[in-house]
Design an enzyme around this catalytic site. Structure first.
Site, PDB file in Angstrom:
ATOM      1  N   GLN A 129      -0.228  -4.622  -0.529  1.00 12.59           N
ATOM      2  CA  GLN A 129      -1.358  -4.550  -0.030  1.00 12.59           C
ATOM      3  C   GLN A 129      -2.527  -3.770  -0.341  1.00 12.59           C
ATOM      4  O   GLN A 129      -2.304  -2.639  -0.893  1.00 12.59           O
ATOM      5  CB  GLN A 129      -1.305  -4.394   1.708  1.00 12.59           C
ATOM      6  CG  GLN A 129      -0.537  -5.561   2.573  1.00 12.59           C
ATOM      7  CD  GLN A 129      -0.726  -5.291   4.044  1.00 12.59           C
ATOM      8  OE1 GLN A 129       0.506  -5.167   4.479  1.00 12.59           O
ATOM      9  NE2 GLN A 129      -1.738  -5.267   4.692  1.00 12.59           N
TER      10      GLN A 129
ATOM     11  N   SER B 204       5.685  -1.625  -2.049  1.00 11.65           N
ATOM     12  CA  SER B 204       5.633  -1.885  -0.692  1.00 11.65           C
ATOM     13  C   SER B 204       5.820  -3.327  -0.413  1.00 11.65           C
ATOM     14  O   SER B 204       6.882  -3.852  -0.533  1.00 11.65           O
ATOM     15  CB  SER B 204       4.133  -1.383  -0.064  1.00 11.65           C
ATOM     16  OG  SER B 204       4.233  -1.467   1.384  1.00 11.65           O
TER      17      SER B 204
ATOM     18  N   ARG C  91       6.777  -8.809   9.863  1.00  9.51           N
ATOM     19  CA  ARG C  91       6.520  -7.730   9.552  1.00  9.51           C
ATOM     20  C   ARG C  91       5.079  -6.980   9.551  1.00  9.51           C
ATOM     21  O   ARG C  91       4.867  -5.900  10.123  1.00  9.51           O
ATOM     22  CB  ARG C  91       6.836  -7.493   8.090  1.00  9.51           C
ATOM     23  CG  ARG C  91       6.838  -5.795   7.473  1.00  9.51           C
ATOM     24  CD  ARG C  91       7.493  -5.820   6.017  1.00  9.51           C
ATOM     25  NE  ARG C  91       7.237  -4.461   5.328  1.00  9.51           N
ATOM     26  CZ  ARG C  91       6.280  -4.177   4.527  1.00  9.51           C
ATOM     27  NH1 ARG C  91       5.399  -5.180   4.460  1.00  9.51           N
ATOM     28  NH2 ARG C  91       6.535  -2.955   3.940  1.00  9.51           N
TER      29      ARG C  91
ATOM     30  N   GLN D  36      12.225   1.770   4.443  1.00 15.51           N
ATOM     31  CA  GLN D  36      10.864   1.491   3.662  1.00 15.51           C
ATOM     32  C   GLN D  36       9.710   1.346   4.718  1.00 15.51           C
ATOM     33  O   GLN D  36       8.695   1.947   4.146  1.00 15.51           O
ATOM     34  CB  GLN D  36      10.787   0.083   2.942  1.00 15.51           C
ATOM     35  CG  GLN D  36       9.562   0.138   1.948  1.00 15.51           C
ATOM     36  CD  GLN D  36       9.149  -1.308   2.096  1.00 15.51           C
ATOM     37  OE1 GLN D  36       8.670  -1.963   3.122  1.00 15.51           O
ATOM     38  NE2 GLN D  36       9.073  -1.789   0.730  1.00 15.51           N
TER      39      GLN D  36
END
Length: 411
Positions: free
Chosen positions: A9, A90, A115, A249
């Site tokens: 992102q 990520s 998520r 994570q």
């Protein structure tokens, strides 16, 4: 050796993927598939939506996954190359899992959408932010974060990106205080275009819920080693480890610099960044200057990709088959059998190869099966034992990376 890397992102922008889908049907089909799976028009949001809406984490995550998957499918269609390693930053780790075959695209879309919603819900008050920090040692940033952070207002390093860049993540109030202290030490600060504080303790509740959601999906064997953000090492390929590390994570920092140093140690000299912009390619020079990284998002990037990737292309199937036939030792001196079992099948495949080259295309499955029939005839005629015949054909499929196409046709 070559690795594919996938951005996370912050790299999204309105119009991402436009040039790709205008040229490649397979890319357009990927965008349509994403719309169908998610039940809303994601592609329109990506191509002509509003940036604030696209940046919302529940939208940005499936959007970036979709673009990276579309790019990978174009690469596969054009070159049919299997990278030696896959790793993503990520959200990009999910793109790596998808491209590596661990997750189906449809499943990966549902997971990253969920998520994103979980992450957004974890900071309902909007007090979660992230800021990139450069021009100061990561260890010093870590010290300041520990001085400022509290249980109620946490702030910590969310990403170790390179020797001269980390990202801080956490409560807005604490992040601002850390920024003020870093500014006094002449650090360069860049607020990120994200809508939540990823990879921080604020994500703990979201991490617990994500783990529960991940239990609903199948995790398959990876086609190439995939590097975990949490460890900077390859996954063990056990389904439970994927779930365990993807949960971690959410709350632990992305060990990107460590991951790049790992693949470099393993011999990777080239990387292709699959997705929007060139964030990871730009980072590469500050981590390992001798890894050549190029971005691939638009058709005009393809010439640079081709010059890099040509050395990793699998041998041409028909030509490799002909070479194997010639290199096979003959143990049959019956001229009539040799002519019908070796010469004629060989000439047929040679003519086929010339036609394929003239038409500047890849051989079809049917044409590759003709080459296999030729080899089987050559092996039988030259009196090669059956177990050796099977071994040689399996090796042909392996080196030409056609196992997924042909294995089912060969008994």
């Amino acid at each position: 050796m070559i690795a594919y890397i996938f951005p996370g992102q912050g790299s999204q922008y309105v119009g991402m993927g436009r040039a790709l889908i205008d040229k490649y049907t397979i890319a357009e089909e990927t965008f349509v598939q994403a719309n169908e799976v998610l039940g809303f028009d994601l592609s329109s949001l990506m191509l002509e939506g509003e940036m604030p809406t696209l940046t919302q984490t529940q939208n940005a995550q499936p959007a970036l996954l979709t673009l990276s998957t579309a790019v990978s499918r174009v690469l596969q269609k054009e070159f049919n190359v299997t990278p030696d390693y896959l790793l993503g930053h990520s959200l990009g780790e999910y793109s790596a899992l998808c491209v590596g075959g661990v997750l189906k695209f449809e499943d990966a879309l549902q997971i990253v959408r969920k998520r994103g919603l979980l992450m957004l819900d974890a900071v309902k008050n909007g007090l979660g932010v992230m800021t990139a920090v450069a021009n100061i040692a990561g260890s010093r940033v870590e010290e300041i974060c520990k001085e400022v952070s509290t249980i109620e207002y946490p702030v910590s390093i969310g990403c170790f990106n390179s020797p001269n860049q980390v990202v801080i993540s956490g409560n807005q109030q604490s992040v601002k205080k850390v920024e003020e202290l870093l500014f006094e030490e002449e650090a360069i600060l860049t607020p990120l275009k994200v809508s939540a504080s990823f990879h921080s303790p604020l994500m703990q509740d979201a991490a617990e819920k994500l783990e529960e959601f991940l239990m609903n999906f199948n995790f398959s064997h990876s086609e190439a080693p995939i590097i975990s953000n949490v460890t900077g090492q390859p996954y063990s390929d056990e389904p439970i480890e994927y779930i365990k590390l993807l949960k971690r994570q959410m709350v632990e920092p992305v060990m990107w610099e460590k991951s790049i140093r790992f693949i470099h140690q393993k011999g990777v000299k080239h990387t292709i960044e699959l997705g929007s912009k060139a964030v990871l390619t730009n980072l590469m020079a500050s981590i390992k200057k001798d890894i050549n990284s190029i971005p691939f998002e638009k058709p005009e990037d393809l010439s640079k990709v081709k010059s890099m990737i040509t050395r990793y292309l699998p041998p041409v199937f028909l030509d490799k088959s002909l070479a194997i036939a010639v290199a096979t030792k003959n143990r049959n001196w019956d001229e009539e059998e040799y002519h019908s079992g070796v010469v004629l099948p060989y000439q047929k495949v040679k003519a086929l190869s010339q036609t394929v080259q003239k038409e500047d295309r890849k051989p079809t499955v049917e044409e590759m099966l003709v080459a296999i029939e030729m080899l089987q005839s050559v092996f039988r005629t030259k009196k090669i034992q059956e177990n050796e015949q099977t071994e040689r054909i399996n090796e042909l499929l392996k080196v030409t990376k056609t196992e997924h196409l042909l294995k089912a046709y060969i008994s």
